[in-house]
Design a protein around this motif. Sequence first.
Motif, PDB file in Angstrom:
ATOM      1  N   LEU A 115      11.370   8.043 -11.368  1.00  0.00           N
ATOM      2  CA  LEU A 115      10.601   7.162 -10.298  1.00  0.00           C
ATOM      3  C   LEU A 115       9.153   7.341 -10.592  1.00  0.00           C
ATOM      4  CD1 LEU A 115      12.390   8.311  -6.840  1.00  0.00           C
ATOM      5  CD2 LEU A 115      12.915   6.321  -8.301  1.00  0.00           C
ATOM      6  N   VAL A 116       8.267   6.275 -10.239  1.00  0.00           N
ATOM      7  CA  VAL A 116       6.979   6.238 -10.515  1.00  0.00           C
ATOM      8  C   VAL A 116       6.262   5.685  -8.873  1.00  0.00           C
ATOM      9  CG1 VAL A 116       7.154   5.971 -13.016  1.00  0.00           C
ATOM     10  CG2 VAL A 116       7.116   3.965 -11.366  1.00  0.00           C
ATOM     11  N   LYS A 117       5.181   5.980  -9.007  1.00  0.00           N
ATOM     12  CA  LYS A 117       4.350   5.620  -7.731  1.00  0.00           C
ATOM     13  C   LYS A 117       3.773   4.251  -7.925  1.00  0.00           C
ATOM     14  CE  LYS A 117       2.672  10.498  -7.223  1.00  0.00           C
ATOM     15  NZ  LYS A 117       1.568  11.195  -6.894  1.00  0.00           N
ATOM     16  N   ALA A 118       3.720   3.598  -6.940  1.00  0.00           N
ATOM     17  CA  ALA A 118       3.308   2.183  -6.944  1.00  0.00           C
ATOM     18  C   ALA A 118       2.532   2.002  -5.494  1.00  0.00           C
ATOM     19  CB  ALA A 118       4.354   0.954  -6.897  1.00  0.00           C
ATOM     20  N   LEU A 119       1.459   1.212  -5.387  1.00  0.00           N
ATOM     21  CA  LEU A 119       0.926   0.826  -4.068  1.00  0.00           C
ATOM     22  C   LEU A 119       1.422  -0.344  -3.220  1.00  0.00           C
ATOM     23  CD1 LEU A 119      -1.464   1.896  -2.164  1.00  0.00           C
ATOM     24  CD2 LEU A 119      -2.829  -0.100  -3.355  1.00  0.00           C
ATOM     25  N   TRP A 163       0.476  -3.080  -7.006  1.00  0.00           N
ATOM     26  CA  TRP A 163       0.197  -2.591  -8.303  1.00  0.00           C
ATOM     27  C   TRP A 163       0.870  -0.916  -8.486  1.00  0.00           C
ATOM     28  CZ3 TRP A 163      -4.384  -4.341  -6.007  1.00  0.00           C
ATOM     29  CH2 TRP A 163      -4.988  -3.407  -5.418  1.00  0.00           C
ATOM     30  N   PRO A 164       1.305  -0.871  -9.605  1.00  0.00           N
ATOM     31  CA  PRO A 164       1.529   0.670 -10.089  1.00  0.00           C
ATOM     32  C   PRO A 164       0.482   1.556 -10.117  1.00  0.00           C
ATOM     33  CG  PRO A 164       1.777  -0.492 -12.131  1.00  0.00           C
ATOM     34  CD  PRO A 164       1.561  -1.616 -11.081  1.00  0.00           C
ATOM     35  N   LEU A 165       0.482   2.823  -9.825  1.00  0.00           N
ATOM     36  CA  LEU A 165      -0.783   3.677  -9.507  1.00  0.00           C
ATOM     37  C   LEU A 165      -0.591   4.702 -10.770  1.00  0.00           C
ATOM     38  CD1 LEU A 165      -0.472   4.554  -5.766  1.00  0.00           C
ATOM     39  CD2 LEU A 165      -2.011   3.313  -6.702  1.00  0.00           C
ATOM     40  N   SER A 166       0.523   5.251 -11.321  1.00  0.00           N
ATOM     41  CA  SER A 166       0.464   5.935 -12.368  1.00  0.00           C
ATOM     42  C   SER A 166       1.789   5.705 -13.292  1.00  0.00           C
ATOM     43  CB  SER A 166       0.604   7.325 -11.681  1.00  0.00           C
ATOM     44  OG  SER A 166       0.738   8.175 -12.759  1.00  0.00           O
ATOM     45  N   SER A 167       1.599   5.953 -14.753  1.00  0.00           N
ATOM     46  CA  SER A 167       2.766   5.764 -15.400  1.00  0.00           C
ATOM     47  C   SER A 167       3.475   7.237 -15.711  1.00  0.00           C
ATOM     48  CB  SER A 167       2.220   5.420 -16.868  1.00  0.00           C
ATOM     49  OG  SER A 167       1.386   6.653 -17.441  1.00  0.00           O
ATOM     50  N   SER A 210      -2.526  -5.263   6.250  1.00  0.00           N
ATOM     51  CA  SER A 210      -2.913  -4.070   7.148  1.00  0.00           C
ATOM     52  C   SER A 210      -3.719  -3.024   6.337  1.00  0.00           C
ATOM     53  CB  SER A 210      -1.544  -3.476   7.894  1.00  0.00           C
ATOM     54  OG  SER A 210      -2.050  -2.240   8.424  1.00  0.00           O
ATOM     55  N   GLU A 211      -4.598  -2.310   6.946  1.00  0.00           N
ATOM     56  CA  GLU A 211      -5.389  -1.356   6.170  1.00  0.00           C
ATOM     57  C   GLU A 211      -4.570  -0.076   5.732  1.00  0.00           C
ATOM     58  OE1 GLU A 211      -8.951  -0.407   8.016  1.00  0.00           O
ATOM     59  OE2 GLU A 211      -9.729  -2.522   7.850  1.00  0.00           O
ATOM     60  N   ASN A 212      -3.312   0.013   6.492  1.00  0.00           N
ATOM     61  CA  ASN A 212      -2.654   1.235   6.184  1.00  0.00           C
ATOM     62  C   ASN A 212      -1.685   1.076   4.918  1.00  0.00           C
ATOM     63  OD1 ASN A 212      -3.254   2.470   8.519  1.00  0.00           O
ATOM     64  ND2 ASN A 212      -1.629   1.149   9.585  1.00  0.00           N
ATOM     65  N   PHE A 213      -2.472   1.073   3.732  1.00  0.00           N
ATOM     66  CA  PHE A 213      -1.626   1.217   2.456  1.00  0.00           C
ATOM     67  C   PHE A 213      -0.834   2.251   2.253  1.00  0.00           C
ATOM     68  CE2 PHE A 213      -5.556  -1.319   2.070  1.00  0.00           C
ATOM     69  CZ  PHE A 213      -5.146  -2.738   1.873  1.00  0.00           C
ATOM     70  N   ARG A 214       0.083   1.964   1.509  1.00  0.00           N
ATOM     71  CA  ARG A 214       1.177   3.024   1.360  1.00  0.00           C
ATOM     72  C   ARG A 214       1.596   3.267  -0.230  1.00  0.00           C
ATOM     73  NH1 ARG A 214       6.277   2.541   5.289  1.00  0.00           N
ATOM     74  NH2 ARG A 214       7.163   3.986   3.669  1.00  0.00           N
ATOM     75  N   VAL A 215       1.675   4.624  -0.728  1.00  0.00           N
ATOM     76  CA  VAL A 215       2.578   4.909  -1.741  1.00  0.00           C
ATOM     77  C   VAL A 215       3.877   4.798  -1.799  1.00  0.00           C
ATOM     78  CG1 VAL A 215       2.261   6.705  -3.865  1.00  0.00           C
ATOM     79  CG2 VAL A 215       0.094   6.167  -2.198  1.00  0.00           C
ATOM     80  N   GLU A 216       4.512   4.241  -2.656  1.00  0.00           N
ATOM     81  CA  GLU A 216       6.151   3.968  -2.515  1.00  0.00           C
ATOM     82  C   GLU A 216       6.454   4.610  -3.996  1.00  0.00           C
ATOM     83  OE1 GLU A 216       8.570   2.665  -0.432  1.00  0.00           O
ATOM     84  OE2 GLU A 216       6.554   2.570   1.042  1.00  0.00           O
TER      85      GLU A 216
END
Length: 466
Positions: A115-119, A163-167, A210-216
Motif C-alpha cells: 500500500l502507498v499513501k494518497a491524498l 494525488w499520491p503523497l509518497s512512492s 471540505s477542508e478535512n483532507f484525508r490520507v488514504e
Amino acid sequence: MMQPPATDLESAAVLSGSLAASKEQFGSSCPKVAAELTANLKHRMLKENGVNTCTKNGTEKSKEKHESNGHTEEIPENGDCPPTKKLKLENNSFPNKPWKLRAVLGEDALLPVPLVKALAAQIINKKETSKLIQKLNEVLPLPSLQHLKRVKSSKDYILLLLWPLSSTSTCPLQNCDKNQAARDNSPADIDPAAVQSRLVAAGVDPSVFSENFRVERVAEFAPLTRRQFDMLKADNSYWPCNFHEDKYFESLVNGSHELWSSSNHDLQEGYMLRATSYYPQSGGVVVDPSTNMIIAEGHGTQGHPLHHTVLNLVDLVARSQGGGALQHTSSLPTFNYTKELGSSGKSSRNGSIDENEEDEKPTTSHNHLKRFGSIAQLSTVPKTGPYLCTGYDVYLSQEPCHMCSMALIHMRTRRVFYSSRSRDGALGTSDKIHTLHGLNHRYEVYAGILHDQDKDKDPSQLRDCC
C-alpha cells in the motif's frame, strides 16, 4: 530423426554407473520412480550395445509406458518412433500423485499487494461528482495509480482521490500494525492551505471540497490474483481498485490448468525420467509440445566452466537446425538430437522438404502457441523454422544457475520444468530471473517433478546446477 549414439564400451560404462546411482538416489524414497528409471536405463544400454529396439517399418518398437487411471500413454525412445499425439484433458481428472507440480511465480503475485499513501478530499455537493472527476482527470491525472477508482463513496460522504503523497510502500495488509495504519490516515501533517493552493494552480475550485483532507492507503499496483483482491477488499480502509481476473494465470496459481491433468502428469514424469537418467550428472531434455517429440537430450560435461547442461542443450538444438559449434556435442554417445530442418527450405518433422508448402504457412511450433495460452512473452516463430527453442519446453534435473537461466531466455524457451532445487539456482532458490522486468522474452517455470520435498529442508543437501 533422433541421431543414434555410437556403440562403445565407454558408453556402456557410463550408463551402468548411472543405473547404479539412480537406484541409490530414488530406491528408498520413490520405488516406483526407481523402477521406471531402471527400465529406461536398461533400454538405453541395450540400444547402445547394438540392439535395435525401434525400426522404421514398425515391426518392433520399444517405448516407455506410463499407466494412469486405466490408460497407457507411450513416449518414444527416439525420433524413429512415431511421435505420440497431443493428449486431451480428461474431465477435470487431476490426479493424486507422489509429487506435485508447482508454478514458480513472482513475489508480486504471491505476497499481499503493498500500500502507498494518497491524498483524498471530501466533496461537499455530491451532484458535482461527475464534473469534478472529469476535471481532475484532465489537470491532475494519476499515471502511477491508474488501477484505482477516482471516487470512494459511502452513505455519509464521497471522497475524491487528488494525488499520491509518497512512492514508499507501507506495510502489507496482513502484517500491518493497526496503530501505524491510524497514523498513516492522520491529517495532522496535511497543510490545507498548501493543498488548496495546488488545486487553484491546477484550475480547480477548492471550495467544492471540505477542508478535512484525508490520507488514504491505496494499492500500489493492481492485484494479480483473486486472493490478493479479496485481501484488499477485506480491509476497512479499502480504496476501490480495478481487478480483471486472468483466468490462465489464476489456473497456474490454483493448479487447475491442464498441466496438472493426469495425462500431462505422465508426460512430464516421462521426460523428467530421461533428464534424471544421467545422475549423478545433471541432465536435460528439450521437447516440442505440439508433437511431444524430443528435440535434444544431454547432460553437463566436466573440463570446461561453460559446458553446463543448458549450454550443451543449446548446441544440440542448434545441430537439429543445421548448426552447432561445440565439438563434444557431436562426438559423445550420450548426446542425442532430432534433425528438425534441412539445410535449406522447409521440412516436415521427418526431414523431407515440401516443395509445395506455402511461404506464409506458420510452423507447427507456432500453431501450438495459439492452442496453449501463455502468460509468457513469446517470440514469433519464423517461417523458416523456430529460432533455437522458440515454442519448446525444457526439462532439467537441476534448477539452472544464472548463466543457464539467461541462456534459456536467449533460446526463446516456452516453459522450463526442473526437478530439484540447486544451491546456485536462479529460478526460485536464490533468484527468479524469469520474473524480472525489462526482459525481451519471458518463459514460465515449473518445479517439483520427481522431487523429494524433504531434501529442501536441509540446505546442505542442495547441489550446484552442474
